[in-house]
Design an enzyme around this catalytic site. Structure first.
Site, PDB file in Angstrom:
ATOM      1  N   SER A 251       0.763  -1.211   0.012  1.00  0.00           N
ATOM      2  CA  SER A 251      -0.040  -0.082  -0.121  1.00  0.00           C
ATOM      3  C   SER A 251       1.010   1.251  -0.124  1.00  0.00           C
ATOM      4  O   SER A 251       1.880   1.561  -0.660  1.00  0.00           O
ATOM      5  CB  SER A 251      -1.100   0.073   1.075  1.00  0.00           C
ATOM      6  N   ASP A 345      -8.275  -4.771  -6.740  1.00  0.00           N
ATOM      7  CA  ASP A 345      -7.917  -3.815  -5.636  1.00  0.00           C
ATOM      8  C   ASP A 345      -8.781  -2.736  -5.802  1.00  0.00           C
ATOM      9  O   ASP A 345      -8.564  -2.090  -7.035  1.00  0.00           O
ATOM     10  CB  ASP A 345      -6.437  -3.499  -5.724  1.00  0.00           C
ATOM     11  N   HIS A 379      -6.880  -5.673  -1.886  1.00  0.00           N
ATOM     12  CA  HIS A 379      -5.821  -4.774  -1.537  1.00  0.00           C
ATOM     13  C   HIS A 379      -4.686  -5.528  -0.634  1.00  0.00           C
ATOM     14  O   HIS A 379      -3.673  -5.499  -0.981  1.00  0.00           O
ATOM     15  CB  HIS A 379      -6.350  -3.480  -1.097  1.00  0.00           C
TER      16      HIS A 379
END
Length: 440
Positions: A251, A345, A379
């Site tokens: 991330s 995602d 994600h």
């Protein structure tokens, strides 16, 4: 032959001469090769002692370190010998269907979908209770202990200067390759992945990269020299001296890792999971270099049918003229990259960013990268058998947001990605092969 199974449901249990505990019903749950395993390892679940063709419900439960309960269930029909074998027999309904040997694990979820499983104390195993029910009555129960740290792994909390984090050292004196793990979970280091990497022969610093900031003040920039200090500290450990250094990130920490690999010396291998090819959110400074941040357009926020924010399209395009200065010059890096991306995602366009990064390297004559894509994963690609997170509070958005993906596909991606990450680090960093299963 199945190993001894640990049962903890005392009121219905009795001891047998071989120290195995079972219900007076004669129904037993088998966990093979042992009721103890490493967090990322599968277990073979069987049920014996049932009537032929008997229908039963299997139920699993785990409580995370915040006290949140995650559950899964499935219905099975015993074979002619009175046995249910999750590696051979299909679930007829419940949290999953079909033959799913680890279905009771990967399908675990909380009642509230916008919650993420928390494992903050890696010194204690995660306990998965498995029950067999007939007509809503529990007739057998077992507990699978999923250990985070191998015997001999050292866990050392750090408050060295500005550095805040936890250092994990494998058993022995080394030398060990070093890895800086910059995944931050709720403001502190996420230790589980670091502990599991230490089992594989890596010295891992799980870094709380906001540790040097006053948590009561809003950060205005990110100082890359803080990360340089952390890497220097890792290099200076007697067990790491002279060894190669790697980075692993996910991330927002993905663009931090790419910046480190580009501007700091001696980074040999970088894993970027669902990150961005541009610096995001805050300016990043290193000596006389400053990368401005890629920002977002709140007008592009959408809402899912279930009422959760979808921010997947809010970031500006890093290839637009205005934001090209935010793009990280990864062609400067001397080490190798692995980009892991999820096509589903919805935190942001991580698949697009990963392809942009690879295109940039290729355009500069580089072939020092691998691209790994998962079509239906969300994600948070983490360690194997980590419960799937569909939505959770997003610190930058200040709200619960949708992260995308499908549970089964996401679980398969986590299993595959973990194997690829280990092979990537062993190839570019080198590491001793530990028989860590015998070290529980």
């Amino acid at each position: 032959m199945l190993s001894v199974v640990k049962f903890v449901f005392r009121p219905f249990a009795r001891k047998t001469p071989c120290a195995k505990m079972q219900y007076t019903t004669g129904v037993n749950i088998g966990l093979s090769p042992s009721y103890k395993c490493s967090f990322e390892d599968p277990v073979h679940v069987t049920v014996s002692g049932l009537n032929p063709q008997q229908r039963v419900d299997l139920r699993s439960k785990i409580t995370d370190d915040n006290g949140l309960v995650f559950t899964a269930s499935a219905t099975y029909k015993a074979d002619d010998s009175g046995q249910v074998d999750l590696s051979r027999h299909p679930s007829l309904g419940g949290s999953f269907t079909g033959v799913e040997p680890m279905g009771l694990f990967w399908s675990l979820k909380a009642d509230e979908q916008s919650r993420k499983f928390a494992k903050t104390d890696v010194t204690r195993p995660a306990l998965v209770d498995i029950e067999v029910l007939s007509n809503d009555k529990v007739i057998a129960k077992a507990t699978n202990e999923r250990h985070c740290m191998a015997k001999g792994v050292r866990r050392v909390p750090l408050t060295e200067g500005r550095i805040r984090g936890v250092l994990f050292m494998p058993p022995g004196t080394g030398p060990f390759p070093g890895i800086l793990d910059t995944y931050v979970f709720r403001g502190g280091p996420f230790e589980l992945r670091a502990a599991l990497l230490a089992k594989q022969g890596f010295a891992v610093l799980a870094l709380a990269f906001h540790g040097y900031q006053d948590t009561h003040k809003k950060a205005e920039k990110i100082d890359l020299e803080f990360f340089e200090e952390s890497i220097t500290f890792l290099r200076q450990q007697p067990e790491v001296k002279g060894q190669k250094i790697g980075l692993i990130s996910i991330s927002k920490s993905g663009d931090l890792a790419l910046s480190m690999a580009s501007f700091l010396s001696g980074i040999s291998a970088t894993v970027c999971i669902n990150g961005c090819n541009a610096n995001t959110l805050l300016p990043i400074h290193y000596k006389d270099i400053c990368l401005p941040p890629l920002l977002w357009d709140t007008g592009k926020i959408k809402m899912t049918p279930s009422g959760i924010l979808d921010v997947g399209d809010v970031m500006h395009d890093p290839m637009s003229k205005e934001y090209l200065p935010c793009v990280i010059p990864i062609e400067r890096a001397t080490g190798s990259f692995m980009f892991i991306m999820s096509e589903a995602d919805r935190n942001w366009q991580s698949a697009y960013y990963a392809r942009l990064a690879c295109d940039r390297l290729k355009a500069h004559g580089k072939n020092n990268y691998e691209l790994v894509a998962y079509e239906k994963a969300g994600h948070f690609i983490e360690v194997p058998y980590m419960p799937f997170c569909l939505a959770n509070y997003h610190a930058a958005a200040g709200h619960v947001v949708y992260f995308g993906g499908e549970p089964k596909a996401h679980s398969e991606a986590q299993l595959d990605a973990w194997s690829k990450i280990l092979n990537f680090f062993k190839k570019h960093l080198g590491a001793a092969d530990y028989n860590y299963k015998s070290m529980l």
